[in-house]
Design a protein around this motif. Structure first.
Motif, PDB file in Angstrom:
ATOM      1  N   MET A   1      37.371  51.307  40.640  1.00 30.12           N
ATOM      2  CA  MET A   1      38.539  52.132  40.762  1.00 30.12           C
ATOM      3  C   MET A   1      38.149  53.581  40.471  1.00 30.12           C
ATOM      4  O   MET A   1      37.581  53.877  39.425  1.00 30.12           O
ATOM      5  CB  MET A   1      39.602  51.648  39.772  1.00 30.12           C
ATOM      6  CG  MET A   1      40.824  52.513  39.751  1.00 30.12           C
ATOM      7  SD  MET A   1      42.144  51.844  38.732  1.00 30.12           S
ATOM      8  CE  MET A   1      42.424  50.309  39.530  1.00 30.12           C
ATOM      9  N   HIS A   2      38.419  54.449  41.413  1.00 30.74           N
ATOM     10  CA  HIS A   2      38.084  55.860  41.263  1.00 30.74           C
ATOM     11  C   HIS A   2      39.194  56.572  40.495  1.00 30.74           C
ATOM     12  O   HIS A   2      40.358  56.516  40.894  1.00 30.74           O
ATOM     13  CB  HIS A   2      37.890  56.506  42.632  1.00 30.74           C
ATOM     14  CG  HIS A   2      36.715  55.944  43.360  1.00 30.74           C
ATOM     15  ND1 HIS A   2      36.829  54.865  44.200  1.00 30.74           N
ATOM     16  CD2 HIS A   2      35.414  56.297  43.358  1.00 30.74           C
ATOM     17  CE1 HIS A   2      35.629  54.583  44.695  1.00 30.74           C
ATOM     18  NE2 HIS A   2      34.754  55.428  44.193  1.00 30.74           N
ATOM     19  N   LEU A   3      38.813  57.208  39.397  1.00 29.86           N
ATOM     20  CA  LEU A   3      39.759  57.919  38.543  1.00 29.86           C
ATOM     21  C   LEU A   3      39.235  59.315  38.261  1.00 29.86           C
ATOM     22  O   LEU A   3      38.028  59.556  38.284  1.00 29.86           O
ATOM     23  CB  LEU A   3      39.943  57.183  37.213  1.00 29.86           C
ATOM     24  CG  LEU A   3      40.412  55.735  37.264  1.00 29.86           C
ATOM     25  CD1 LEU A   3      40.291  55.091  35.890  1.00 29.86           C
ATOM     26  CD2 LEU A   3      41.839  55.668  37.769  1.00 29.86           C
ATOM     27  N   THR A   4      40.146  60.220  37.965  1.00 34.65           N
ATOM     28  CA  THR A   4      39.778  61.548  37.500  1.00 34.65           C
ATOM     29  C   THR A   4      40.190  61.636  36.040  1.00 34.65           C
ATOM     30  O   THR A   4      41.348  61.372  35.702  1.00 34.65           O
ATOM     31  CB  THR A   4      40.485  62.648  38.314  1.00 34.65           C
ATOM     32  OG1 THR A   4      40.087  62.516  39.683  1.00 34.65           O
ATOM     33  CG2 THR A   4      40.107  64.027  37.810  1.00 34.65           C
ATOM     34  N   VAL A  24      35.173  59.440  37.942  1.00 34.80           N
ATOM     35  CA  VAL A  24      34.475  58.226  37.522  1.00 34.80           C
ATOM     36  C   VAL A  24      34.912  57.029  38.364  1.00 34.80           C
ATOM     37  O   VAL A  24      35.963  57.049  39.012  1.00 34.80           O
ATOM     38  CB  VAL A  24      34.716  57.933  36.022  1.00 34.80           C
ATOM     39  CG1 VAL A  24      34.221  59.081  35.160  1.00 34.80           C
ATOM     40  CG2 VAL A  24      36.182  57.640  35.745  1.00 34.80           C
ATOM     41  N   ASP A  25      34.091  56.006  38.317  1.00 32.05           N
ATOM     42  CA  ASP A  25      34.395  54.735  38.975  1.00 32.05           C
ATOM     43  C   ASP A  25      34.358  53.659  37.897  1.00 32.05           C
ATOM     44  O   ASP A  25      33.299  53.357  37.348  1.00 32.05           O
ATOM     45  CB  ASP A  25      33.374  54.449  40.075  1.00 32.05           C
ATOM     46  CG  ASP A  25      33.722  53.216  40.889  1.00 32.05           C
ATOM     47  OD1 ASP A  25      34.908  52.823  40.897  1.00 32.05           O
ATOM     48  OD2 ASP A  25      32.812  52.650  41.513  1.00 32.05           O
ATOM     49  N   VAL A  26      35.514  53.112  37.567  1.00 33.67           N
ATOM     50  CA  VAL A  26      35.636  52.114  36.505  1.00 33.67           C
ATOM     51  C   VAL A  26      35.968  50.772  37.148  1.00 33.67           C
ATOM     52  O   VAL A  26      36.937  50.660  37.898  1.00 33.67           O
ATOM     53  CB  VAL A  26      36.733  52.512  35.492  1.00 33.67           C
ATOM     54  CG1 VAL A  26      36.851  51.471  34.394  1.00 33.67           C
ATOM     55  CG2 VAL A  26      36.448  53.880  34.902  1.00 33.67           C
ATOM     56  N   LYS A  27      35.149  49.789  36.872  1.00 33.76           N
ATOM     57  CA  LYS A  27      35.341  48.451  37.442  1.00 33.76           C
ATOM     58  C   LYS A  27      36.284  47.635  36.545  1.00 33.76           C
ATOM     59  O   LYS A  27      36.172  47.699  35.321  1.00 33.76           O
ATOM     60  CB  LYS A  27      34.009  47.713  37.556  1.00 33.76           C
ATOM     61  CG  LYS A  27      32.959  48.454  38.349  1.00 33.76           C
ATOM     62  CD  LYS A  27      33.301  48.476  39.808  1.00 33.76           C
ATOM     63  CE  LYS A  27      32.176  49.147  40.591  1.00 33.76           C
ATOM     64  NZ  LYS A  27      32.620  49.673  41.846  1.00 33.76           N
ATOM     65  N   PRO A  28      37.180  46.850  37.143  1.00 34.39           N
ATOM     66  CA  PRO A  28      38.028  45.945  36.342  1.00 34.39           C
ATOM     67  C   PRO A  28      37.163  44.905  35.632  1.00 34.39           C
ATOM     68  O   PRO A  28      36.052  44.594  36.069  1.00 34.39           O
ATOM     69  CB  PRO A  28      38.929  45.274  37.381  1.00 34.39           C
ATOM     70  CG  PRO A  28      38.863  46.128  38.593  1.00 34.39           C
ATOM     71  CD  PRO A  28      37.509  46.785  38.567  1.00 34.39           C
ATOM     72  N   LYS A  29      37.688  44.354  34.546  1.00 38.20           N
ATOM     73  CA  LYS A  29      36.994  43.275  33.853  1.00 38.20           C
ATOM     74  C   LYS A  29      36.829  42.103  34.799  1.00 38.20           C
ATOM     75  O   LYS A  29      37.618  41.919  35.722  1.00 38.20           O
ATOM     76  CB  LYS A  29      37.811  42.816  32.645  1.00 38.20           C
ATOM     77  CG  LYS A  29      37.817  43.761  31.491  1.00 38.20           C
ATOM     78  CD  LYS A  29      38.629  43.137  30.363  1.00 38.20           C
ATOM     79  CE  LYS A  29      38.728  44.063  29.184  1.00 38.20           C
ATOM     80  NZ  LYS A  29      39.592  43.498  28.134  1.00 38.20           N
ATOM     81  N   SER A  30      35.819  41.312  34.544  1.00 40.38           N
ATOM     82  CA  SER A  30      35.563  40.133  35.368  1.00 40.38           C
ATOM     83  C   SER A  30      36.799  39.238  35.406  1.00 40.38           C
ATOM     84  O   SER A  30      37.389  38.918  34.374  1.00 40.38           O
ATOM     85  CB  SER A  30      34.371  39.362  34.790  1.00 40.38           C
ATOM     86  OG  SER A  30      34.110  38.229  35.563  1.00 40.38           O
ATOM     87  N   GLY A  31      37.214  38.883  36.608  1.00 38.48           N
ATOM     88  CA  GLY A  31      38.362  38.011  36.780  1.00 38.48           C
ATOM     89  C   GLY A  31      39.700  38.724  36.803  1.00 38.48           C
ATOM     90  O   GLY A  31      40.738  38.090  36.929  1.00 38.48           O
ATOM     91  N   GLU A  32      39.687  40.048  36.670  1.00 38.48           N
ATOM     92  CA  GLU A  32      40.936  40.809  36.693  1.00 38.48           C
ATOM     93  C   GLU A  32      40.935  41.777  37.868  1.00 38.48           C
ATOM     94  O   GLU A  32      39.884  42.218  38.325  1.00 38.48           O
ATOM     95  CB  GLU A  32      41.129  41.554  35.372  1.00 38.48           C
ATOM     96  CG  GLU A  32      41.316  40.624  34.189  1.00 38.48           C
ATOM     97  CD  GLU A  32      41.703  41.358  32.915  1.00 38.48           C
ATOM     98  OE1 GLU A  32      42.122  42.518  32.991  1.00 38.48           O
ATOM     99  OE2 GLU A  32      41.565  40.748  31.847  1.00 38.48           O
ATOM    100  N   ASP A  33      42.124  42.100  38.335  1.00 37.54           N
ATOM    101  CA  ASP A  33      42.258  42.991  39.478  1.00 37.54           C
ATOM    102  C   ASP A  33      42.487  44.444  39.087  1.00 37.54           C
ATOM    103  O   ASP A  33      42.198  45.351  39.860  1.00 37.54           O
ATOM    104  CB  ASP A  33      43.429  42.546  40.365  1.00 37.54           C
ATOM    105  CG  ASP A  33      43.194  41.176  40.976  1.00 37.54           C
ATOM    106  OD1 ASP A  33      42.022  40.856  41.274  1.00 37.54           O
ATOM    107  OD2 ASP A  33      44.172  40.438  41.144  1.00 37.54           O
ATOM    108  N   ASN A  34      43.041  44.663  37.896  1.00 37.82           N
ATOM    109  CA  ASN A  34      43.442  46.002  37.495  1.00 37.82           C
ATOM    110  C   ASN A  34      42.657  46.503  36.289  1.00 37.82           C
ATOM    111  O   ASN A  34      42.117  45.726  35.513  1.00 37.82           O
ATOM    112  CB  ASN A  34      44.936  46.025  37.153  1.00 37.82           C
ATOM    113  CG  ASN A  34      45.785  45.667  38.347  1.00 37.82           C
ATOM    114  OD1 ASN A  34      45.586  46.185  39.436  1.00 37.82           O
ATOM    115  ND2 ASN A  34      46.737  44.769  38.146  1.00 37.82           N
ATOM    116  N   VAL A  35      42.664  47.817  36.142  1.00 33.35           N
ATOM    117  CA  VAL A  35      42.096  48.475  34.964  1.00 33.35           C
ATOM    118  C   VAL A  35      43.276  48.979  34.137  1.00 33.35           C
ATOM    119  O   VAL A  35      44.165  49.647  34.665  1.00 33.35           O
ATOM    120  CB  VAL A  35      41.186  49.653  35.364  1.00 33.35           C
ATOM    121  CG1 VAL A  35      40.720  50.419  34.138  1.00 33.35           C
ATOM    122  CG2 VAL A  35      39.990  49.166  36.167  1.00 33.35           C
TER     123      VAL A  35
END
Length: 100
Positions: A1-4, A24-35
Protein backbone atom coordinates in the motif's frame (compact mmCIF):
# COMPACT_ATOMS: atom_id res chain seq x y z
CA UNK A 1 0.00 0.00 0.00
CA UNK A 2 1.49 3.30 -1.10
CA UNK A 3 1.26 5.98 1.58
CA UNK A 4 2.65 9.46 2.09
CA UNK A 5 3.96 10.15 5.58
CA UNK A 6 4.83 13.62 6.83
CA UNK A 7 6.61 14.38 10.10
CA UNK A 8 6.77 17.82 11.69
CA UNK A 9 7.31 19.74 14.89
CA UNK A 10 10.74 18.18 15.34
CA UNK A 11 9.72 14.54 14.82
CA UNK A 12 11.60 14.52 11.53
CA UNK A 13 14.84 14.76 13.53
CA UNK A 14 14.22 11.22 14.86
CA UNK A 15 14.12 9.76 11.35
CA UNK A 16 16.79 8.48 9.02
CA UNK A 17 18.12 11.43 6.98
CA UNK A 18 15.87 13.83 9.01
CA UNK A 19 13.52 14.16 6.01
CA UNK A 20 9.97 15.44 6.64
CA UNK A 21 8.18 13.79 3.71
CA UNK A 22 8.30 10.06 2.95
CA UNK A 23 6.59 8.09 0.18
CA UNK A 24 6.44 4.52 1.47
CA UNK A 25 5.06 1.13 0.54
CA UNK A 26 3.66 -0.74 3.55
CA UNK A 27 2.54 -4.33 3.10
CA UNK A 28 -0.47 -5.69 5.05
CA UNK A 29 0.21 -8.38 7.63
CA UNK A 30 0.16 -11.91 6.32
CA UNK A 31 -3.42 -13.03 5.81
CA UNK A 32 -4.86 -9.52 6.02
CA UNK A 33 -6.03 -7.20 3.28
CA UNK A 34 -5.69 -3.85 5.01
CA UNK A 35 -3.06 -1.83 6.85
CA UNK A 36 -4.20 -0.24 10.12
CA UNK A 37 -2.61 2.66 11.95
CA UNK A 38 -1.32 0.13 14.49
CA UNK A 39 0.48 -1.67 11.64
CA UNK A 40 1.81 1.62 10.27
CA UNK A 41 3.25 2.70 13.62
CA UNK A 42 5.05 -0.64 13.94
CA UNK A 43 6.39 -0.20 10.40
CA UNK A 44 7.53 3.39 11.07
CA UNK A 45 9.32 2.33 14.26
CA UNK A 46 11.13 -0.49 12.46
CA UNK A 47 11.90 1.27 9.18
CA UNK A 48 12.12 5.04 9.59
CA UNK A 49 13.05 5.93 13.16
CA UNK A 50 16.80 6.01 13.69
CA UNK A 51 17.01 7.18 17.29
CA UNK A 52 14.99 7.76 20.45
CA UNK A 53 11.80 5.93 19.44
CA UNK A 54 10.39 6.75 22.89
CA UNK A 55 10.01 10.35 21.69
CA UNK A 56 7.52 9.12 19.07
CA UNK A 57 6.04 5.83 20.33
CA UNK A 58 4.67 5.01 23.78
CA UNK A 59 3.46 1.44 24.12
CA UNK A 60 1.75 0.60 20.84
CA UNK A 61 0.54 4.14 20.12
CA UNK A 62 2.03 7.57 19.56
CA UNK A 63 3.29 9.50 22.52
CA UNK A 64 0.92 12.05 24.10
CA UNK A 65 1.49 15.39 22.39
CA UNK A 66 1.79 13.92 18.89
CA UNK A 67 -1.04 15.02 16.63
CA UNK A 68 -1.94 12.44 13.98
CA UNK A 69 -3.92 13.33 10.87
CA UNK A 70 -5.18 10.90 8.24
CA UNK A 71 -6.01 12.82 5.07
CA UNK A 72 -6.25 16.03 7.16
CA UNK A 73 -8.69 14.42 9.63
CA UNK A 74 -7.82 13.84 13.30
CA UNK A 75 -7.14 10.12 13.69
CA UNK A 76 -9.34 10.04 16.80
CA UNK A 77 -12.31 10.56 14.47
CA UNK A 78 -11.09 7.77 12.19
CA UNK A 79 -10.62 5.03 14.81
CA UNK A 80 -7.15 5.70 16.27
CA UNK A 81 -5.02 2.55 16.11
CA UNK A 82 -7.77 0.57 14.39
CA UNK A 83 -8.23 3.08 11.55
CA UNK A 84 -7.84 1.26 8.24
CA UNK A 85 -5.67 3.02 5.70
CA UNK A 86 -6.32 3.11 1.98
CA UNK A 87 -4.06 3.36 -1.05
CA UNK A 88 -2.44 6.82 -1.37
CA UNK A 89 -3.58 8.03 2.06
CA UNK A 90 -1.58 10.87 3.60
CA UNK A 91 -0.68 10.47 7.28
CA UNK A 92 0.80 13.42 9.16
CA UNK A 93 2.54 13.27 12.54
CA UNK A 94 3.15 16.59 14.31
CA UNK A 95 4.71 17.03 17.72
CA UNK A 96 2.92 19.70 19.71
CA UNK A 97 5.57 19.61 22.45
CA UNK A 98 8.22 22.28 22.12
CA UNK A 99 10.83 23.71 24.45
CA UNK A 100 10.40 27.23 25.64
Amino acid sequence: MHLTLEFGGGLELLLKDSVKLHHVDVKPKSGEDNVTMRDLLTWVKGNLIKERPEMFIKGDSVRPGVLVLINDCDWELCGNLDAELEEKDVVVFISTLHGG
